[in-house]
Enzyme design. Sequence first.
Site, PDB file in Angstrom:
ATOM      1  N   THR A  27      51.346  23.366   1.121  1.00 45.15           N
ATOM      2  CA  THR A  27      51.223  22.403   2.215  1.00 45.15           C
ATOM      3  C   THR A  27      49.737  22.210   2.489  1.00 45.15           C
ATOM      4  O   THR A  27      48.907  22.967   1.987  1.00 45.15           O
ATOM      5  CB  THR A  27      51.907  22.920   3.498  1.00 45.15           C
ATOM      6  OG1 THR A  27      51.188  24.063   3.986  1.00 45.15           O
ATOM      7  CG2 THR A  27      53.355  23.296   3.265  1.00 45.15           C
ATOM      8  N   ALA A  58      49.855  27.968   3.198  1.00 45.29           N
ATOM      9  CA  ALA A  58      49.575  27.377   4.512  1.00 45.29           C
ATOM     10  C   ALA A  58      48.064  27.433   4.721  1.00 45.29           C
ATOM     11  O   ALA A  58      47.441  28.465   4.458  1.00 45.29           O
ATOM     12  CB  ALA A  58      50.300  28.162   5.599  1.00 45.29           C
ATOM     13  N   ILE A  84      47.454  32.069   1.865  1.00 45.47           N
ATOM     14  CA  ILE A  84      46.537  31.358   2.744  1.00 45.47           C
ATOM     15  C   ILE A  84      45.632  30.409   1.952  1.00 45.47           C
ATOM     16  O   ILE A  84      44.901  30.833   1.048  1.00 45.47           O
ATOM     17  CB  ILE A  84      45.670  32.344   3.561  1.00 45.47           C
ATOM     18  CG1 ILE A  84      46.573  33.306   4.344  1.00 45.47           C
ATOM     19  CG2 ILE A  84      44.733  31.585   4.488  1.00 45.47           C
ATOM     20  CD1 ILE A  84      47.501  32.637   5.345  1.00 45.47           C
ATOM     21  N   LYS A  85      45.706  29.131   2.316  1.00 50.20           N
ATOM     22  CA  LYS A  85      44.836  28.134   1.685  1.00 50.20           C
ATOM     23  C   LYS A  85      43.502  28.115   2.420  1.00 50.20           C
ATOM     24  O   LYS A  85      43.466  27.926   3.643  1.00 50.20           O
ATOM     25  CB  LYS A  85      45.485  26.746   1.777  1.00 50.20           C
ATOM     26  CG  LYS A  85      46.023  26.220   0.464  1.00 50.20           C
ATOM     27  CD  LYS A  85      46.515  24.803   0.632  1.00 50.20           C
ATOM     28  CE  LYS A  85      46.749  24.143  -0.696  1.00 50.20           C
ATOM     29  NZ  LYS A  85      47.217  22.753  -0.532  1.00 50.20           N
ATOM     30  N   VAL A  86      42.439  28.302   1.655  1.00 42.98           N
ATOM     31  CA  VAL A  86      41.093  28.367   2.226  1.00 42.98           C
ATOM     32  C   VAL A  86      40.222  27.373   1.463  1.00 42.98           C
ATOM     33  O   VAL A  86      40.240  27.362   0.227  1.00 42.98           O
ATOM     34  CB  VAL A  86      40.522  29.802   2.061  1.00 42.98           C
ATOM     35  CG1 VAL A  86      39.091  29.876   2.537  1.00 42.98           C
ATOM     36  CG2 VAL A  86      41.397  30.822   2.791  1.00 42.98           C
TER      37      VAL A  86
END
Length: 219
Positions: A27, A58, A84-86
Amino acid sequence: MQLYLDTGNIDEIREIAGWGVVDGVTTNPSLLAKEAGRGDYRALLKEICDVVKGPVSAEVTAEDAEGMLRQAKSLVNISEHIVIKVPCIAEGLRATAMMFEEGIRVNMTLVFSALQAILAANAGAAYVSPFVGRLDDIGHEGVDEVEKIRAVYDNYDIDTQIIFASTRHPEHALQAALIGADICTMPAKVFRQMVKHPLTDSGIKRFLDDWSKTGFSID
Ligand code: G3P
């Protein structure tokens, strides 16, 4: 190659996951903007994780490493499936290194070059997401960049997984597989385009027409 759905829409996720072909979900804030007004964010992420039972990315929205880590810790509490999208900026690398120490899996996003992908891997990202379609949009060959990332990672046995992202059409998915991307994340539209073939449809029609002439039955 693993296939991820690139959406925040639970109906699409239920539909395509029902085909048995979805290994995970990605996402981003823009995809989630399309779901505005459809309830609580954490509840949505939990529902997605329950349906897919694979990695669900996310994205953090903080712009400093400490804030990213704080948000990441809150998000990973939702489910063991959360990744975790960073974003690939200096603070994002710092956050990734901190998350690596904490055992939080990072998908480094908004990656547009093999050089960024080297940094992502060295910081400890579990996944790297080169945005192929957006490179194509500005006249580059996005696929070439993924090919370079594959070559570099193979040179050093780097186990950061490559997520071919910003996938716009089925040809991209084929290129991802030919290059050896570990994962291709695609909108539902591309899944639907991939399954369709006119010869399949006409073939079914012909078989059913012929079957009706046999007088046989299966059930
Ligand atoms: O996975 C990244 C993707 O959501 C970006 O796609 O089409 O907005 O470039 P797009």
